[in-house]
Design a protein around this motif. Sequence first.
Motif, PDB file in Angstrom:
ATOM      1  N   ALA A 418       0.827  -1.206   0.000  1.00  0.00           N
ATOM      2  CA  ALA A 418       0.000   0.000   0.000  1.00  0.00           C
ATOM      3  C   ALA A 418       0.865   1.261   0.000  1.00  0.00           C
ATOM      4  O   ALA A 418       0.545   2.251  -0.675  1.00  0.00           O
ATOM      5  N   LEU A 419       1.970   1.249   0.758  1.00  0.00           N
ATOM      6  CA  LEU A 419       2.882   2.400   0.773  1.00  0.00           C
ATOM      7  C   LEU A 419       3.476   2.645  -0.615  1.00  0.00           C
ATOM      8  O   LEU A 419       3.553   3.787  -1.073  1.00  0.00           O
ATOM      9  N   PHE A 420       3.892   1.566  -1.278  1.00  0.00           N
ATOM     10  CA  PHE A 420       4.480   1.705  -2.611  1.00  0.00           C
ATOM     11  C   PHE A 420       3.449   2.230  -3.608  1.00  0.00           C
ATOM     12  O   PHE A 420       3.727   3.159  -4.379  1.00  0.00           O
ATOM     13  N   THR A 421       2.251   1.650  -3.579  1.00  0.00           N
ATOM     14  CA  THR A 421       1.205   2.075  -4.512  1.00  0.00           C
ATOM     15  C   THR A 421       0.840   3.534  -4.309  1.00  0.00           C
ATOM     16  O   THR A 421       0.775   4.320  -5.264  1.00  0.00           O
ATOM     17  N   SER A 422       0.595   3.925  -3.044  1.00  0.00           N
ATOM     18  CA  SER A 422       0.200   5.314  -2.777  1.00  0.00           C
ATOM     19  C   SER A 422       1.332   6.277  -3.121  1.00  0.00           C
ATOM     20  O   SER A 422       1.082   7.397  -3.613  1.00  0.00           O
ATOM     21  N   SER A 423       2.582   5.854  -2.886  1.00  0.00           N
ATOM     22  CA  SER A 423       3.727   6.717  -3.206  1.00  0.00           C
ATOM     23  C   SER A 423       3.856   6.925  -4.714  1.00  0.00           C
ATOM     24  O   SER A 423       4.112   8.045  -5.179  1.00  0.00           O
ATOM     25  N   VAL A 424       3.690   5.846  -5.484  1.00  0.00           N
ATOM     26  CA  VAL A 424       3.769   5.956  -6.938  1.00  0.00           C
ATOM     27  C   VAL A 424       2.679   6.885  -7.470  1.00  0.00           C
ATOM     28  O   VAL A 424       2.937   7.766  -8.310  1.00  0.00           O
ATOM     29  N   LEU A 425       1.457   6.714  -6.961  1.00  0.00           N
ATOM     30  CA  LEU A 425       0.345   7.544  -7.425  1.00  0.00           C
ATOM     31  C   LEU A 425       0.544   8.998  -7.034  1.00  0.00           C
ATOM     32  O   LEU A 425       0.237   9.915  -7.809  1.00  0.00           O
ATOM     33  N   MET A 426       1.086   9.229  -5.827  1.00  0.00           N
ATOM     34  CA  MET A 426       1.294  10.596  -5.367  1.00  0.00           C
ATOM     35  C   MET A 426       2.386  11.286  -6.188  1.00  0.00           C
ATOM     36  O   MET A 426       2.206  12.421  -6.647  1.00  0.00           O
ATOM     37  N   VAL A 427       3.514  10.599  -6.383  1.00  0.00           N
ATOM     38  CA  VAL A 427       4.614  11.186  -7.151  1.00  0.00           C
ATOM     39  C   VAL A 427       4.195  11.447  -8.597  1.00  0.00           C
ATOM     40  O   VAL A 427       4.541  12.469  -9.192  1.00  0.00           O
ATOM     41  N   GLY A 446      10.354   7.357  -8.034  1.00  0.00           N
ATOM     42  CA  GLY A 446      10.058   8.193  -6.875  1.00  0.00           C
ATOM     43  C   GLY A 446       9.269   7.445  -5.814  1.00  0.00           C
ATOM     44  O   GLY A 446       9.506   7.618  -4.610  1.00  0.00           O
ATOM     45  N   GLY A 447       8.321   6.605  -6.250  1.00  0.00           N
ATOM     46  CA  GLY A 447       7.537   5.816  -5.297  1.00  0.00           C
ATOM     47  C   GLY A 447       8.387   4.832  -4.535  1.00  0.00           C
ATOM     48  O   GLY A 447       8.235   4.657  -3.320  1.00  0.00           O
ATOM     49  N   LEU A 448       9.323   4.179  -5.252  1.00  0.00           N
ATOM     50  CA  LEU A 448      10.198   3.222  -4.587  1.00  0.00           C
ATOM     51  C   LEU A 448      11.131   3.931  -3.604  1.00  0.00           C
ATOM     52  O   LEU A 448      11.361   3.457  -2.480  1.00  0.00           O
ATOM     53  N   GLN A 449      11.649   5.082  -3.996  1.00  0.00           N
ATOM     54  CA  GLN A 449      12.531   5.839  -3.102  1.00  0.00           C
ATOM     55  C   GLN A 449      11.795   6.234  -1.825  1.00  0.00           C
ATOM     56  O   GLN A 449      12.317   6.074  -0.714  1.00  0.00           O
TER      57      GLN A 449
END
Length: 490
Positions: A418-427, A446-449
Amino acid sequence: MQTNPPSSLNSSARWLALAGVGMGVLMATLDSSIVNITLPAFVEIFKASFATVQWVILAYILVITSLLLGAARLGDMFNKKYLYLIGLALFTFGSVLCALSSNIYWLIVCRAVQGLGAVFTQALGIAIITQIFPAQERGRALGMMGSIVSIGVALGPPLGGLILSVASWHWIFLVNLPIGLAALLIVYRFIPGLPPARPDQQFDRWGGLLLFLTLGLYAFGMTNGQQAGFNQPVVALCLAAAGVGLLTFLLLESRISQPMVDLRLFRNILFSMNLMMAFLVFIVMAGMFILPFYLQLVLKLSSTMIGLLMMVHPIGMGIVAPLAGSLSDRFGSRLISLFGLITIAAGCLALSTVREGMTPLQFFPRTLLFGIGMGLFQAPNNNAVMSTVPPERLGIGSGLLVLSRTLGQTTGLPLMGALFTSSVLMVGGLPSGTDITLAGVAALVGGLQRTYHIAAVFILTSTLIAVVALWVDQRRKKMQTLTEPLARVD
């Protein structure tokens, strides 16, 4: 039947006993990693939906998670050796049944039988090693167990791919048959009888039932939340019921004389701290599954190269674990596990620096650093936990240690995903619900970072706990040193 006490075993017999226990552990980890990568093949083989095929894994996980502490408690009440043999036999028999399954539903049932066997081997393996090895060799022995786990994790994917390419799917499970038979023979021959330290113990049936339901609901809710979303009513209901069940269980256990889990164990702050450290570390460890998204979608690597790179961290862990165990025997478990946590944090920060255009050779040291940290942490931490458990509670101590890993992984898979998915979508500035495979390269990087920055916070929290635990341990030893002369005078 052997009835020699563990202390009477010579060095060769102890290490042969470790080999037998290790083969049981290898069989379970190898089987899990092979099955995980063959789910798409089962969709085609059995003409079933992917949702149905996922129960091949889910049935196994639910049985292990919900029954683990019950099996551990039985280990404190009865002979651990024979319970371990029962687990080995059940797992081996279940493997044969899996290979003979004619449809997906029988395969799911047979995987549950495998899980029932794995419950005893996972719950009691560490307890047996703790009991048969003297304190000065225990860290090294637990390090060897960590290496065996890593070998199973690393070998599973390539071995599964090889089996599917040259033989039928049945051999995915039949590979367990020779390993299981050999393990049964070695464990029976070289592990002495391990009767309970207190023979007058009783099984807490109501506590066991309540714990079975609580852990089963939690595992089911977290697993389905990962697949269907945590906003689904069934998922929310399962997690809420698990929370109520946990509170009820703690209330019940505090009021009976022979509980399923002796809550007095948690009065030892060092025991509780080490379990919490393991839980946090395995949350992050479970998140390694997001790395193939970067390797495939950003670096455009082949499946073979991705598989090789994903083997780096378990191999690094397996190489370092025995050394870490030996160092913990010499310098103390808490100091070595602290170095391990610092190295894992460094690995997370290194993975947070990935970028577009990176070569496999540049990615390699980042994931290797993470694996080395895991190898430095796990065996010493296991040794530290088991060293604080009284002899009559070795089974439940081992079960709680394995449960901290299992719950960490069960929690980490959906949480890190969930953290990775939300980070990818946000970036990427993408709307909620967008498939991340459709995101651009910059969003994925950016999401992975960002995900590994957050992972580093989890590990740094665990590191802070380790520093406090080291201080408490040293203070206790200093107090014991000061009080021992007074005790001799008295």
